[in-house]
Design an enzyme around this catalytic site. Structure first.
Site, PDB file in Angstrom:
ATOM      1  N   HIS A   1     -18.660 -10.736 -35.553  1.00 27.79           N
ATOM      2  CA  HIS A   1     -18.830 -11.883 -34.664  1.00 27.79           C
ATOM      3  C   HIS A   1     -20.253 -11.855 -34.130  1.00 27.79           C
ATOM      4  O   HIS A   1     -20.666 -10.898 -33.483  1.00 27.79           O
ATOM      5  CB  HIS A   1     -17.838 -11.852 -33.506  1.00 27.79           C
ATOM      6  CG  HIS A   1     -17.920 -13.059 -32.628  1.00 27.79           C
ATOM      7  ND1 HIS A   1     -17.115 -14.177 -32.814  1.00 27.79           N
ATOM      8  CD2 HIS A   1     -18.723 -13.350 -31.568  1.00 27.79           C
ATOM      9  CE1 HIS A   1     -17.421 -15.090 -31.912  1.00 27.79           C
ATOM     10  NE2 HIS A   1     -18.386 -14.607 -31.137  1.00 27.79           N
ATOM     11  N   CYS A   2     -20.993 -12.916 -34.387  1.00 28.25           N
ATOM     12  CA  CYS A   2     -22.409 -12.973 -34.007  1.00 28.25           C
ATOM     13  C   CYS A   2     -22.560 -13.800 -32.727  1.00 28.25           C
ATOM     14  O   CYS A   2     -22.324 -15.013 -32.744  1.00 28.25           O
ATOM     15  CB  CYS A   2     -23.245 -13.584 -35.129  1.00 28.25           C
ATOM     16  SG  CYS A   2     -25.014 -13.665 -34.760  1.00 28.25           S
TER      17      CYS A   2
END
Length: 354
Positions: free
Chosen positions: A181-182
């Site tokens: 997850h960025c």
């Protein structure tokens, strides 16, 4: 001397031996040891089941911490996206208002044409891939009953998980071929936007290196101009000159720093792509390699098709012209496959004879 039956004497000897043994081991009074054992039994009875291990206990204890981090990361995602847009826009503003006039007045026509073509191509690639990475869904497994094969059931979603699918605690959903997850995208990196994420990192790194190298001499001149000299009076600079010097220093420091940091991240993801694995699978494969090594076996990644084939699959290259139209130019083509099923047998020869 009082007479004792032999059976009673034998029982007392056994009891004394047991008490001495316990005291020798724990060095605690018998009543305290029994109380502690009883308390441990009560606590274990509250959470014990056949699947309980240290990982389950650790997750249960730190669940409030995980919940706080997940919600803060989700809220800060929009802040990080705005920060990327603001910082990039500030560099563009400096480039168009300060650097571009200097380039036009200083360089030859050939160098001017090269800077204009490369700079705008790089800018288009950065903007396109960042927009697509933030807006493209990473891909989710179906929530209705289907005949697709799966490898496990998600403990959070309570739905079947296909191969390479993992649960994201921030998005609260399972992600197909999840990488991570960025927060800078405020989105998960998965099957359908992994290429956009990597290309954004790559072209942003190239743009930062380009600005850092091109603006090095300007940075040195600006730094020497504003450096305070205590022996000789500083030359008279107007407010506009000082702002130009500070803007050049700000641009060079920011692009150089981001270029180094993001360049390291890009190289790391390039290595993972060459091996046919994601960031999560890297940890899983590492554990499997060590586990099988203890048994004298060799672990092989079932999704590794060879370095060149891995890059072809990742970029969606199916013919020679795709290296130009799908890699060097903006392209919104979908990745190969649906992210639900995978070819798990390594392929020795090229998948696409290019």
């Amino acid at each position: 001397m009082r007479w004792w039956p032999s059976s009673v004497l034998h029982l007392l000897r056994c009891l004394r031996l047991r008490v001495c043994t316990r005291r020798g081991r724990s060095r605690l009074p018998l009543w305290l040891s029994e109380t502690w054992a009883y308390v441990r039994l009560l606590v274990q009875s509250l959470y014990f089941n056949s699947l309980t291990n240290s990982d389950v206990v650790f997750d249960s204890v730190f669940e409030p911490v995980f919940w706080t981090v997940d919600h803060i990361t989700r809220w800060f995602g929009m802040v990080f996206v705005c920060l990327v847009v603001i910082l990039t826009s500030s560099i563009l503003l400096i480039a168009y208002t300060i650097l571009l006039p200097l380039v036009i007045n200083t360089y030859s026509p050939a160098w001017i044409a090269w800077h204009l073509c490369y700079g705008h191509w790089n800018l288009v690639m950065i903007a396109f891939h960042y927009y697509k990475a933030t807006k493209t869904s990473p891909g989710y497994p179906p929530t209705v009953k289907n005949d697709i094969s799966f490898v496990s059931v998600c403990k959070k979603c309570i739905i079947p998980k296909p191969a390479r699918t993992h649960h994201c605690g921030i998005c609260h959903r399972c992600i197909l071929k999840m990488d991570h997850h960025c927060p800078w995208l405020n989105n998960c990196v998965g099957h359908f936007n992994h290429r956009y994420f990597f290309c954004f990192c790559l072209f942003m790194t190239m743009g930062c290196i380009y600005c850092s190298i091109s603006g090095r001499n300007l940075f040195l001149d600006a730094y020497n101009a504003i450096e305070t000299n205590y022996q000789t009076p500083s030359p008279p600079y107007t407010f506009k000159d000082k702002m130009i010097h500070k803007s050049i220093i700000y641009m060079w420091v920011l692009t150089s720093t981001v270029g180094v940091a993001l360049g390291g991240l890009t190289i790391w993801h390039a290595v993972l792509i060459s091996r046919g694995e994601t960031s999560i699978e890297r940890h899983i494969n590492s554990k499997e390699t060590k586990r099988l090594a203890k048994r004298g076996k060799v672990y092989r990644n079932p999704f590794n098709y060879g370095r060149l084939n891995n890059w072809k699959v990742f970029f969606g290259v199916e013919k020679r012209s795709h290296w130009l139209t799908r890699v060097l130019l903006p392209s919104g083509h979908a990745p190969q496959g649906d992210g639900l099923t995978w070819d798990i047998y390594p392929i020795k020869k090229d998948m696409m004879p290019i």
